[in-house]
Design a protein around this motif. Sequence first.
Motif, PDB file in Angstrom:
ATOM      1  N   LEU A 239      51.600  31.038  31.428  1.00  0.00           N
ATOM      2  CA  LEU A 239      51.300  31.615  30.116  1.00  0.00           C
ATOM      3  C   LEU A 239      49.803  31.850  29.943  1.00  0.00           C
ATOM      4  CD1 LEU A 239      53.690  29.705  27.667  1.00  0.00           C
ATOM      5  CD2 LEU A 239      53.692  32.147  28.174  1.00  0.00           C
ATOM      6  N   GLY A 240      49.002  30.854  30.321  1.00  0.00           N
ATOM      7  CA  GLY A 240      47.551  31.003  30.201  1.00  0.00           C
ATOM      8  C   GLY A 240      47.036  32.163  31.033  1.00  0.00           C
ATOM      9  N   ALA A 241      47.516  32.257  32.274  1.00  0.00           N
ATOM     10  CA  ALA A 241      47.083  33.338  33.158  1.00  0.00           C
ATOM     11  C   ALA A 241      47.529  34.699  32.623  1.00  0.00           C
ATOM     12  CB  ALA A 241      47.645  33.106  34.562  1.00  0.00           C
ATOM     13  N   THR A 242      48.764  34.768  32.156  1.00  0.00           N
ATOM     14  CA  THR A 242      49.297  36.034  31.643  1.00  0.00           C
ATOM     15  C   THR A 242      48.521  36.497  30.419  1.00  0.00           C
ATOM     16  OG1 THR A 242      51.508  35.486  32.455  1.00  0.00           O
ATOM     17  CG2 THR A 242      51.355  37.180  30.760  1.00  0.00           C
ATOM     18  N   MET A 243      48.247  35.587  29.497  1.00  0.00           N
ATOM     19  CA  MET A 243      47.507  35.945  28.282  1.00  0.00           C
ATOM     20  C   MET A 243      46.092  36.422  28.618  1.00  0.00           C
ATOM     21  SD  MET A 243      49.635  35.619  25.858  1.00  0.00           S
ATOM     22  CE  MET A 243      51.183  34.786  25.478  1.00  0.00           C
ATOM     23  N   ALA A 244      45.457  35.766  29.599  1.00  0.00           N
ATOM     24  CA  ALA A 244      44.096  36.156  29.973  1.00  0.00           C
ATOM     25  C   ALA A 244      44.071  37.547  30.593  1.00  0.00           C
ATOM     26  CB  ALA A 244      43.505  35.133  30.944  1.00  0.00           C
ATOM     27  N   VAL A 245      45.040  37.835  31.457  1.00  0.00           N
ATOM     28  CA  VAL A 245      45.109  39.148  32.094  1.00  0.00           C
ATOM     29  C   VAL A 245      45.396  40.233  31.054  1.00  0.00           C
ATOM     30  CG1 VAL A 245      46.481  40.558  33.677  1.00  0.00           C
ATOM     31  CG2 VAL A 245      45.749  38.285  34.363  1.00  0.00           C
ATOM     32  N   THR A 246      46.148  39.878  30.019  1.00  0.00           N
ATOM     33  CA  THR A 246      46.537  40.847  28.997  1.00  0.00           C
ATOM     34  C   THR A 246      45.494  40.999  27.903  1.00  0.00           C
ATOM     35  OG1 THR A 246      48.852  40.235  29.388  1.00  0.00           O
ATOM     36  CG2 THR A 246      48.375  41.513  27.406  1.00  0.00           C
TER      37      THR A 246
ATOM     38  N   LEU B 205      43.878  26.698  30.834  1.00  0.00           N
ATOM     39  CA  LEU B 205      42.574  26.980  31.434  1.00  0.00           C
ATOM     40  C   LEU B 205      42.649  26.967  32.957  1.00  0.00           C
ATOM     41  CD1 LEU B 205      40.196  24.908  29.101  1.00  0.00           C
ATOM     42  CD2 LEU B 205      40.486  27.395  29.174  1.00  0.00           C
ATOM     43  N   VAL B 206      43.422  26.036  33.510  1.00  0.00           N
ATOM     44  CA  VAL B 206      43.587  25.999  34.969  1.00  0.00           C
ATOM     45  C   VAL B 206      44.264  27.279  35.451  1.00  0.00           C
ATOM     46  CG1 VAL B 206      44.759  24.839  36.885  1.00  0.00           C
ATOM     47  CG2 VAL B 206      43.615  23.486  35.121  1.00  0.00           C
ATOM     48  N   GLY B 207      45.289  27.726  34.737  1.00  0.00           N
ATOM     49  CA  GLY B 207      45.972  28.968  35.106  1.00  0.00           C
ATOM     50  C   GLY B 207      45.036  30.158  35.069  1.00  0.00           C
ATOM     51  N   ILE B 208      44.208  30.237  34.021  1.00  0.00           N
ATOM     52  CA  ILE B 208      43.236  31.332  33.908  1.00  0.00           C
ATOM     53  C   ILE B 208      42.244  31.291  35.067  1.00  0.00           C
ATOM     54  CG2 ILE B 208      41.366  32.290  32.514  1.00  0.00           C
ATOM     55  CD1 ILE B 208      42.822  31.144  30.039  1.00  0.00           C
ATOM     56  N   PHE B 209      41.737  30.095  35.354  1.00  0.00           N
ATOM     57  CA  PHE B 209      40.744  29.946  36.416  1.00  0.00           C
ATOM     58  C   PHE B 209      41.319  30.343  37.773  1.00  0.00           C
ATOM     59  CE2 PHE B 209      38.504  27.291  39.598  1.00  0.00           C
ATOM     60  CZ  PHE B 209      37.233  27.829  39.438  1.00  0.00           C
ATOM     61  N   LEU B 210      42.567  29.960  38.032  1.00  0.00           N
ATOM     62  CA  LEU B 210      43.192  30.279  39.320  1.00  0.00           C
ATOM     63  C   LEU B 210      43.287  31.789  39.538  1.00  0.00           C
ATOM     64  CD1 LEU B 210      46.113  27.684  39.517  1.00  0.00           C
ATOM     65  CD2 LEU B 210      44.075  27.748  40.948  1.00  0.00           C
ATOM     66  N   VAL B 211      43.777  32.522  38.537  1.00  0.00           N
ATOM     67  CA  VAL B 211      43.972  33.966  38.729  1.00  0.00           C
ATOM     68  C   VAL B 211      42.644  34.714  38.671  1.00  0.00           C
ATOM     69  CG1 VAL B 211      46.311  33.893  37.818  1.00  0.00           C
ATOM     70  CG2 VAL B 211      44.417  34.407  36.278  1.00  0.00           C
ATOM     71  N   ALA B 212      41.704  34.214  37.864  1.00  0.00           N
ATOM     72  CA  ALA B 212      40.407  34.887  37.781  1.00  0.00           C
ATOM     73  C   ALA B 212      39.620  34.700  39.070  1.00  0.00           C
ATOM     74  CB  ALA B 212      39.608  34.362  36.585  1.00  0.00           C
ATOM     75  N   ALA B 213      39.609  33.460  39.583  1.00  0.00           N
ATOM     76  CA  ALA B 213      38.872  33.189  40.820  1.00  0.00           C
ATOM     77  C   ALA B 213      39.495  33.921  41.998  1.00  0.00           C
ATOM     78  CB  ALA B 213      38.844  31.689  41.093  1.00  0.00           C
ATOM     79  N   GLY B 214      40.837  34.009  42.005  1.00  0.00           N
ATOM     80  CA  GLY B 214      41.521  34.707  43.089  1.00  0.00           C
ATOM     81  C   GLY B 214      41.618  36.196  42.877  1.00  0.00           C
ATOM     82  N   GLN B 215      41.051  36.679  41.735  1.00  0.00           N
ATOM     83  CA  GLN B 215      41.041  38.103  41.402  1.00  0.00           C
ATOM     84  C   GLN B 215      42.452  38.699  41.457  1.00  0.00           C
ATOM     85  OE1 GLN B 215      38.171  39.833  44.083  1.00  0.00           O
ATOM     86  NE2 GLN B 215      36.448  39.196  42.831  1.00  0.00           N
ATOM     87  N   VAL B 216      43.369  37.981  40.797  1.00  0.00           N
ATOM     88  CA  VAL B 216      44.753  38.454  40.697  1.00  0.00           C
ATOM     89  C   VAL B 216      44.824  39.408  39.509  1.00  0.00           C
ATOM     90  CG1 VAL B 216      47.170  37.802  40.400  1.00  0.00           C
ATOM     91  CG2 VAL B 216      45.604  36.298  41.658  1.00  0.00           C
ATOM     92  N   ALA B 217      45.020  40.682  39.779  1.00  0.00           N
ATOM     93  CA  ALA B 217      44.989  41.684  38.707  1.00  0.00           C
ATOM     94  C   ALA B 217      46.252  41.658  37.858  1.00  0.00           C
ATOM     95  CB  ALA B 217      44.793  43.073  39.303  1.00  0.00           C
TER      96      ALA B 217
ATOM     97  N   GLY C 198      53.155  34.564  40.671  1.00  0.00           N
ATOM     98  CA  GLY C 198      51.770  34.760  41.095  1.00  0.00           C
ATOM     99  C   GLY C 198      50.968  33.478  41.097  1.00  0.00           C
ATOM    100  N   VAL C 199      51.126  32.656  40.052  1.00  0.00           N
ATOM    101  CA  VAL C 199      50.400  31.383  39.979  1.00  0.00           C
ATOM    102  C   VAL C 199      50.870  30.465  41.097  1.00  0.00           C
ATOM    103  CG1 VAL C 199      49.969  29.346  38.564  1.00  0.00           C
ATOM    104  CG2 VAL C 199      50.042  31.597  37.492  1.00  0.00           C
ATOM    105  N   VAL C 200      52.164  30.464  41.377  1.00  0.00           N
ATOM    106  CA  VAL C 200      52.700  29.648  42.466  1.00  0.00           C
ATOM    107  C   VAL C 200      52.086  30.062  43.797  1.00  0.00           C
ATOM    108  CG1 VAL C 200      54.788  29.083  43.768  1.00  0.00           C
ATOM    109  CG2 VAL C 200      54.872  29.206  41.278  1.00  0.00           C
ATOM    110  N   GLU C 201      52.039  31.352  44.053  1.00  0.00           N
ATOM    111  CA  GLU C 201      51.459  31.848  45.303  1.00  0.00           C
ATOM    112  C   GLU C 201      49.991  31.461  45.425  1.00  0.00           C
ATOM    113  OE1 GLU C 201      52.256  35.961  44.882  1.00  0.00           O
ATOM    114  OE2 GLU C 201      54.407  35.784  45.312  1.00  0.00           O
ATOM    115  N   GLN C 202      49.269  31.521  44.315  1.00  0.00           N
ATOM    116  CA  GLN C 202      47.857  31.158  44.332  1.00  0.00           C
ATOM    117  C   GLN C 202      47.677  29.673  44.626  1.00  0.00           C
ATOM    118  OE1 GLN C 202      45.775  33.518  44.312  1.00  0.00           O
ATOM    119  NE2 GLN C 202      43.879  32.372  44.344  1.00  0.00           N
ATOM    120  N   LEU C 203      48.550  28.831  44.060  1.00  0.00           N
ATOM    121  CA  LEU C 203      48.490  27.392  44.329  1.00  0.00           C
ATOM    122  C   LEU C 203      48.770  27.100  45.803  1.00  0.00           C
ATOM    123  CD1 LEU C 203      50.293  25.975  41.169  1.00  0.00           C
ATOM    124  CD2 LEU C 203      47.938  25.466  41.863  1.00  0.00           C
ATOM    125  N   LEU C 204      49.741  27.800  46.366  1.00  0.00           N
ATOM    126  CA  LEU C 204      50.057  27.590  47.783  1.00  0.00           C
ATOM    127  C   LEU C 204      48.906  28.036  48.673  1.00  0.00           C
ATOM    128  CD1 LEU C 204      53.794  28.771  47.880  1.00  0.00           C
ATOM    129  CD2 LEU C 204      52.922  26.422  47.862  1.00  0.00           C
TER     130      LEU C 204
END
Length: 429
Positions: free
Chosen positions: A19-26, A229-241, A247-253
């Motif tokens: 949810l955090g990652a999705t909201m940040a991307v949106t 915040l962790v979700g946002i940081f993961l996708v932002a650092a990994g530049q997941v558009a 997507g978050v699962v793949e980034q964690l792996l």
Amino acid sequence: MSLTMSWWGVASGMIYLFLGATMAVTYGTINTIIALVLTVISYGIINSVLARYSLKTGLSVALFSRVLFGRFGALLATAVFFLTAMFYAIFEGSVIAVAASSVLNGLSYSVAAFLVVLYSVPLAIGSVQNFLDKLNGVLLPIFAIGLVAAVVATVARYGYSSEWLNFVPAGGAPAWGWLHAYIGYMGAWILMMFTFDFARFGKKRDVAYHTHINFGFPFYLMAFLINGLVGIFLVAAGQVANVSETGVVEQLLIVLGGGWGLLFIWATQTRINSANFHLATVNMHAFFDRLGLRLGKVLWALIVGACVLVMMSATDVFSYLQKALTYQGVFVTAWVAVAMVHILSRRYRSMFGDRVFYRSDEVPAINPAGLTAWLVGAGVGVALTLAGLDLWAPVVTVVLTSVLYATLQAVSKPAWYAIDLPSSELAKP
């Protein structure tokens, strides 16, 4: 501590990172952080009220719904609850299956889904007091260490930059993005029902702790803000558009490595799924028991497991789950609106004092005030969703339902809440 360990397992779901990652991307990071803070505050206030009432009365969602809607309305509320809990079990279980099939060579998604259900069904059979606390206590260190390790490993892989705080979608952050993100988090109001069913196990002497700590702000600070915040940081650092459900699962792996990443995902999802399977089972049990189909808890746990497995195996599982939860979320937010107005209002107490009528032979089939407000509010929310205005559906639903119930309750009669009871019986404490 037993109830705390059981309940805090709910805070470790991958859904919060997603949810955090999705909201940040949106909507952008800043808008999402504002929404997260407002979410923590509102969830903390609402659930403190619900937890105090549930702990004081000992009522479950199914029993309290009889007070609000009557016997028939309570059945509908219980059905919404067990279906929503089951759908979240499908979501969290699918995350584990996707991760396991990605890491373990030769393991298909279908087999992984079967194994997830196979070990999850016993979680529904164990009681909150005697099993879930021990399970979640064991998995807690894995969750805590894994969350920190995910951040550290991300920094080690990509380096640290404060740009993740300025992360915005292509074209820039939309106007009023923080409000849209906050409304998006209203879709998880099923946690209010979760709170109600867990809080009733608390001891009255611990009411201050459970109200302010266990079911209050600290829990939602962990569940939404820190995980978000962790979700946002993961996708932002990994530049997941584009953030997909996996997507978050793949980034964690990627950052933790297959083995450690899978262990972390398994621990987090198993912790929250212990609650999902448990609540789906006990509420399905309560629903069909009132319809005269009386089976043991073990059989209902097996039925829940079978339903979850079938739906996990369906194609495009995440897509249909999102649609289903969107519509069910409207009914859940309407339920919360009626519950809050009822608890905070003095009308019921003015009629019955401290007595609460909830037994099936004490309440009418239909409570006109509660059931009308709930169905009209939810109906308008569904109509808005069908019209493509699903973003505003939760807000309109809550406001309309609250106003309707407050208005109808103000003119309500004792017979709407309790049937054929003499005045001497009504006066009993």
